[in-house]
Design a protein around this motif. Structure first.
Motif, mmCIF file in Angstrom:
data_model
loop_
_atom_site.group_PDB
_atom_site.id
_atom_site.type_symbol
_atom_site.label_atom_id
_atom_site.label_comp_id
_atom_site.label_asym_id
_atom_site.label_seq_id
_atom_site.Cartn_x
_atom_site.Cartn_y
_atom_site.Cartn_z
ATOM 1 N N ARG A 12 1.043 -1.857 0.069
ATOM 2 C CA ARG A 12 0.399 0.273 -0.189
ATOM 3 C C ARG A 12 0.786 0.959 0.191
ATOM 4 N N SER A 13 0.524 2.232 -1.002
ATOM 5 C CA SER A 13 1.032 3.436 -0.732
ATOM 6 C C SER A 13 -0.205 4.345 -0.406
ATOM 7 N N GLY A 14 0.139 5.343 0.438
ATOM 8 C CA GLY A 14 -1.121 6.801 0.264
ATOM 9 C C GLY A 14 -2.112 6.036 0.252
ATOM 10 N N ARG A 15 -2.939 6.098 -0.168
ATOM 11 C CA ARG A 15 -4.590 5.568 -0.738
ATOM 12 C C ARG A 15 -4.703 4.532 -1.481
ATOM 13 N N TYR A 16 -3.600 3.923 -2.390
ATOM 14 C CA TYR A 16 -3.547 3.057 -3.035
ATOM 15 C C TYR A 16 -2.888 1.604 -2.755
ATOM 16 N N GLN A 17 -4.026 0.528 -3.269
ATOM 17 C CA GLN A 17 -3.379 -0.375 -3.123
ATOM 18 C C GLN A 17 -2.420 -1.593 -3.905
ATOM 19 N N PHE A 18 -1.477 -2.075 -3.895
ATOM 20 C CA PHE A 18 -1.146 -3.036 -4.899
ATOM 21 C C PHE A 18 -2.366 -4.192 -5.884
ATOM 22 N N THR A 19 -2.947 -4.558 -7.299
ATOM 23 C CA THR A 19 -3.502 -5.157 -7.338
ATOM 24 C C THR A 19 -3.200 -6.462 -8.445
ATOM 25 N N ILE A 20 -3.848 -7.400 -7.654
ATOM 26 C CA ILE A 20 -2.791 -8.205 -8.703
ATOM 27 C C ILE A 20 -3.698 -8.689 -9.289
ATOM 28 N N LEU A 21 -2.993 -8.934 -10.287
ATOM 29 C CA LEU A 21 -4.259 -9.710 -11.728
ATOM 30 C C LEU A 21 -4.032 -10.878 -12.122
ATOM 31 N N GLU A 22 -5.265 -11.544 -12.476
ATOM 32 C CA GLU A 22 -6.391 -12.922 -12.541
ATOM 33 C C GLU A 22 -6.897 -12.947 -13.372
ATOM 34 N N PRO A 23 -6.644 -13.862 -14.630
ATOM 35 C CA PRO A 23 -5.847 -14.334 -14.751
ATOM 36 C C PRO A 23 -4.253 -14.721 -15.223
ATOM 37 N N ARG A 24 -3.346 -15.345 -14.477
ATOM 38 C CA ARG A 24 -2.159 -14.800 -15.080
ATOM 39 C C ARG A 24 -2.424 -14.660 -16.497
ATOM 40 N N GLN A 25 -1.239 -13.640 -16.817
ATOM 41 C CA GLN A 25 -0.695 -13.025 -18.148
ATOM 42 C C GLN A 25 1.186 -13.274 -17.995
ATOM 43 N N THR A 26 1.507 -13.484 -19.192
ATOM 44 C CA THR A 26 3.071 -13.127 -19.358
ATOM 45 C C THR A 26 3.233 -11.991 -20.030
ATOM 46 N N ILE A 27 4.499 -11.694 -19.837
ATOM 47 C CA ILE A 27 5.354 -10.439 -20.283
ATOM 48 C C ILE A 27 5.049 -10.255 -22.374
ATOM 49 N N PRO A 28 4.125 -9.800 -23.110
ATOM 50 C CA PRO A 28 3.941 -9.300 -24.021
ATOM 51 C C PRO A 28 4.973 -9.618 -25.263
ATOM 52 N N SER A 29 5.673 -9.454 -25.788
ATOM 53 C CA SER A 29 6.889 -9.650 -27.265
ATOM 54 C C SER A 29 6.036 -7.823 -27.828
ATOM 55 N N LEU A 30 6.809 -6.930 -26.970
ATOM 56 C CA LEU A 30 6.550 -5.680 -27.318
ATOM 57 C C LEU A 30 7.611 -4.798 -27.936
ATOM 58 N N ILE A 31 7.667 -3.847 -29.136
ATOM 59 C CA ILE A 31 9.451 -3.448 -29.510
ATOM 60 C C ILE A 31 8.431 -1.975 -28.636
ATOM 61 N N LEU A 32 9.560 -1.439 -27.726
ATOM 62 C CA LEU A 32 9.502 -0.234 -27.332
ATOM 63 C C LEU A 32 10.053 0.619 -27.777
ATOM 64 N N PHE A 33 9.692 2.340 -28.403
ATOM 65 C CA PHE A 33 10.606 3.183 -28.687
ATOM 66 C C PHE A 33 11.328 3.548 -27.389
ATOM 67 N N PRO A 34 12.509 4.199 -27.572
ATOM 68 C CA PRO A 34 13.702 4.954 -26.689
ATOM 69 C C PRO A 34 12.963 6.514 -26.947
ATOM 70 N N LEU A 35 13.716 6.815 -26.169
ATOM 71 C CA LEU A 35 13.748 8.630 -26.348
ATOM 72 C C LEU A 35 14.927 8.855 -26.363
ATOM 73 N N LYS A 36 15.709 8.607 -26.238
ATOM 74 C CA LYS A 36 17.330 8.262 -26.777
ATOM 75 C C LYS A 36 18.014 6.350 -26.910
ATOM 76 N N GLY A 37 18.539 6.119 -27.926
ATOM 77 C CA GLY A 37 18.903 4.919 -27.641
ATOM 78 C C GLY A 37 18.302 3.495 -28.442
#
Length: 173
Positions: A12-37
Motif C-alpha cells: 500500500r502506498s498513500g491511498r492506493y493498494q497493489f492489485t494482483i492480476l488474475e488470470p495470469r498473463q505473461t510479458i508480451p513481445s512488444l517493441i518499445l521506442f526510446p527517447l534516446k538509444g
C-alpha cells in the motif's frame, strides 16, 4: 513451485493498494521506442524483475514519482531490477525531453507510446495494447519468470520496505 497469489507481499502506498492480476498473463513481445538509444523488445527482459511505469508530463503525481524511480534505478543498478518508464504523452519527444531535463532524470530508460500501442485508456482499445491505464501514473510489476503480477496505481513509494518486499518477490518468481 509456482508462486500463489497468497504468496505475493501486500503493498500500500498513500491511498492506493497493489492489485494482483488474475488470470495470469505473461510479458508480451512488444517493441518499445526510446527517447534516446535503440528500441527494446519488452520480452527480452525476461529473467529480470521489472517495474513497467506509465506516466505523462502533465501528471502532477508523476512529477513526484519519476525522480524517486530514477533514484531507485540508480540504487539498484548492480542488481537485476529493470525500471522501464513509458511516456503516454501525445506531444512527442520535445515535451518528454523537457520533463526529463527539468526533473534531472538520469538513470531511467525512457520510452514513448504516443499512439497507444503499449497501453490503453479507453474501452475500445483500438490498438490492442496489452496494458490498461487505470490512472496515472500506474506501474505494472513483472516477475523474472515473465509473469505480469499486478499493478500499482498512483505515485507509490517504491523505496518503502513493503515495495522492497514486492520487488524481492518479483526477482524470485
Amino acid at each position: 513451485a509456482r508462486a500463489q497469489s497468497a504468496d505475493i507481499p501486500s503493498f500500500r502506498s498513500g491511498r492506493y493498494q497493489f492489485t494482483i492480476l488474475e488470470p495470469r498473463q505473461t510479458i508480451p513481445s512488444l517493441i518499445l521506442f526510446p527517447l534516446k538509444g535503440p528500441a527494446l523488445n519488452l520480452a527480452s527482459l525476461r529473467g529480470h524483475p521489472i517495474l513497467l511505469n506509465f506516466w505523462a508530463t502533465w501528471c502532477a503525481a508523476c512529477r513526484m514519482e519519476m525522480p524517486m524511480l530514477d533514484q531507485l534505478q540508480w540504487r539498484e543498478r548492480s542488481r537485476q531490477l529493470k525500471i522501464i518508464a513509458v511516456s503516454e504523452d501525445r506531444g512527442g519527444r520535445p515535451a518528454v525531453q523537457r520533463f526529463v531535463d527539468r526533473y534531472r532524470i538520469r538513470h531511467l530508460k525512457i520510452y514513448l507510446d504516443p499512439h497507444g500501442y503499449v497501453a490503453f485508456h479507453d474501452r475500445a482499445n483500438a490498438q490492442h495494447a496489452p496494458f490498461g491505464l487505470y490512472g496515472m501514473p500506474i506501474t505494472y510489476t513483472i516477475a523474472a519468470s515473465g509473469w505480469v503480477v499486478g499493478y500499482m496505481p498512483g505515485a507509490a513509494d517504491w523505496t518503502s520496505q513493503a515495495a522492497g518486499a514486492l520487488i524481492e518477490f518479483l526477482g524470485k518468481s
